[in-house]
Design a protein around this motif. Structure first.
Motif, PDB file in Angstrom:
ATOM      1  N   PRO A  40      23.623  43.023  27.310  1.00  0.00           N
ATOM      2  CA  PRO A  40      22.161  43.116  27.373  1.00  0.00           C
ATOM      3  C   PRO A  40      21.753  43.990  28.555  1.00  0.00           C
ATOM      4  CG  PRO A  40      22.897  40.991  28.198  1.00  0.00           C
ATOM      5  CD  PRO A  40      24.103  41.672  27.623  1.00  0.00           C
ATOM      6  N   PRO A  41      20.590  44.553  28.516  1.00  0.00           N
ATOM      7  CA  PRO A  41      20.134  45.387  29.640  1.00  0.00           C
ATOM      8  C   PRO A  41      20.008  44.548  30.918  1.00  0.00           C
ATOM      9  CG  PRO A  41      18.341  44.969  28.102  1.00  0.00           C
ATOM     10  CD  PRO A  41      19.588  44.489  27.434  1.00  0.00           C
ATOM     11  N   ASP A 128      24.746  41.368  40.822  1.00  0.00           N
ATOM     12  CA  ASP A 128      24.965  40.561  39.607  1.00  0.00           C
ATOM     13  C   ASP A 128      25.050  41.429  38.366  1.00  0.00           C
ATOM     14  OD1 ASP A 128      22.319  41.348  39.450  1.00  0.00           O
ATOM     15  OD2 ASP A 128      21.691  39.490  38.475  1.00  0.00           O
ATOM     16  N   GLU A 129      25.245  42.707  38.541  1.00  0.00           N
ATOM     17  CA  GLU A 129      25.312  43.605  37.396  1.00  0.00           C
ATOM     18  C   GLU A 129      26.689  43.521  36.753  1.00  0.00           C
ATOM     19  OE1 GLU A 129      24.369  48.277  36.246  1.00  0.00           O
ATOM     20  OE2 GLU A 129      24.077  47.525  38.303  1.00  0.00           O
ATOM     21  N   GLU A 130      26.712  43.233  35.441  1.00  0.00           N
ATOM     22  CA  GLU A 130      27.978  43.096  34.720  1.00  0.00           C
ATOM     23  C   GLU A 130      28.543  44.468  34.374  1.00  0.00           C
ATOM     24  OE1 GLU A 130      27.354  40.642  31.349  1.00  0.00           O
ATOM     25  OE2 GLU A 130      27.028  38.819  32.517  1.00  0.00           O
TER      26      GLU A 130
END
Length: 354
Positions: A40-41, A128-130
């Motif tokens: 997801p964005p 927290d960016e995947e």
């Protein structure tokens, strides 16, 4: 199931295509309703766009780490303040040990705050960016190693550990203090020995008392070739510390013809051939009880350490590490008494012993 191996009740469009493999190969059905939706964005958190919110989170993490430090100090204070036998009423637990309650409470708070601080830091301030990464061979190529190091540096930068000095310093403080709880608990292994391992109940003027009859010993009570066990005068079996004291004070006496005594100090510390030695084996502390009157040897029944009582109590066989300590004795008013304590610590070796 039909001859082709397909389930007849499953729609054709939902069945795998011909390019399926058993080990993760590509699946390309004609019309796949379960296509990979992808990630997801990314939605930024409030801390990512509002520095004031980030500062609030930083203060919250620092507060938790600081609370952990205070709880560790409280743990140590509780250990010092509360007696081990104090019982108190605490609702809803009822009557409990005050020491155990406060030790458990403060240690629990210290550990919880470190964990909660780390979780809050990760959820609000760290990146927290995947990121999806393809599986690579087990053996890392040089470029992969370089990428790992680059990712590590990027992660350290994104964690803000260098920029968020308040979080970093309070975390290090909490992690540095909490192990002190375990160090303090080591104190509960037992009382400090201080000089107790080096001294016994024997001192100048203490009479030798027969351990069997509980009567003071006279020189004529000790026959040549006999073995007599003694204790200090005043040490009674109903004493609540009798077992601890006799473990160091136990004495054995034998009478040897003075011309058969080889060690000069042993002769000087004896009385008319009566020599007094510690009954406690210098290997692991077993009581010595076997005497061979022809050779003047005593044998420890536990591990067969053998000592020569005619030659300074030296070890002649077995695992014992040093000679039996001799007690300097004399006679006063017709009774045998000690001139001083043992010159050497009795019993097994200990690590502080020179």
């Amino acid at each position: 199931m039909s001859e082709t191996g397909r389930h007849e009740d499953v729609p054709e469009k939902n069945l795998p295509g011909e390019r399926d493999t058993a080990h993760g190969g590509a699946v390309e059905p004609a019309d796949n309703p379960f296509a990979d939706p992808g990630l997801p964005p990314h939605e930024p958190r409030i801390q990512d766009i509002d520095e004031r919110a980030a500062k609030r989170s930083e203060r919250a993490v620092a507060f938790l780490f600081t609370l952990s430090m205070l709880a560790t100090v409280g743990f140590i204070a509780a250990y010092v303040i509360f007696p081990v036998d104090e019982i108190t009423y605490i609702w809803p637990f009822g009557h409990v040990s005050a020491l155990n309650f406060w030790l458990g409470l403060t240690l629990g708070v210290a550990l919880f705050c470190i964990g909660a601080g780390a979780v809050h830091w990760a959820r609000t301030l760290m990146s927290d960016e995947e990121v999806a990464d393809d599986r690579h061979p087990i053996e890392a190529a040089p470029e992969v190693k370089a990428k790992v190091m680059e990712d590590f540096r990027a992660g350290a930068k994104e964690s803000a550990i260098g920029r968020r000095k308040l979080v970093r310093n309070t975390m290090f403080g909490a992690l540095a203090l909490v192990p002190l709880s375990g160090v303090v608990l080591l104190r509960d292994l037992g009382p400090l020995p201080e000089k107790k391992l080096r001294t016994t109940g024997w001192k100048k003027g203490i009479r030798l008392v027969n351990q069997s009859t509980n009567l003071p010993l006279r020189p004529e009570d000790i026959a040549v070739g006999s073995l007599t066990f003694a204790k200090p005068e005043g040490l009674e079996e109903d004493d609540h510390e009798f077992n601890q004291k006799i473990a160091k004070d136990a004495l054995m006496l034998v009478r040897i013809q003075p011309q058969n005594i080889k060690d000069k100090q042993e002769l000087d510390w004896s009385h008319e051939g009566i020599v007094a030695y510690s009954k406690i084996c210098t290997h692991v502390g077993c009581p010595i009880s076997l005497y061979e009157q022809q050779t003047h040897h005593v044998l420890c029944p536990c591990h067969q350490s053998t000592f020569d009582l005619a030659d300074g109590g030296r070890v002649i066989f077995g695992p014992a590490g040093h000679a039996l300590p001799q007690l300097h004795i004399t006679v006063k008013d017709g009774f045998l008494e000690a001139v001083s304590d043992f010159a050497e610590p009795v019993g097994p070796s200990f690590w502080e012993r020179g």
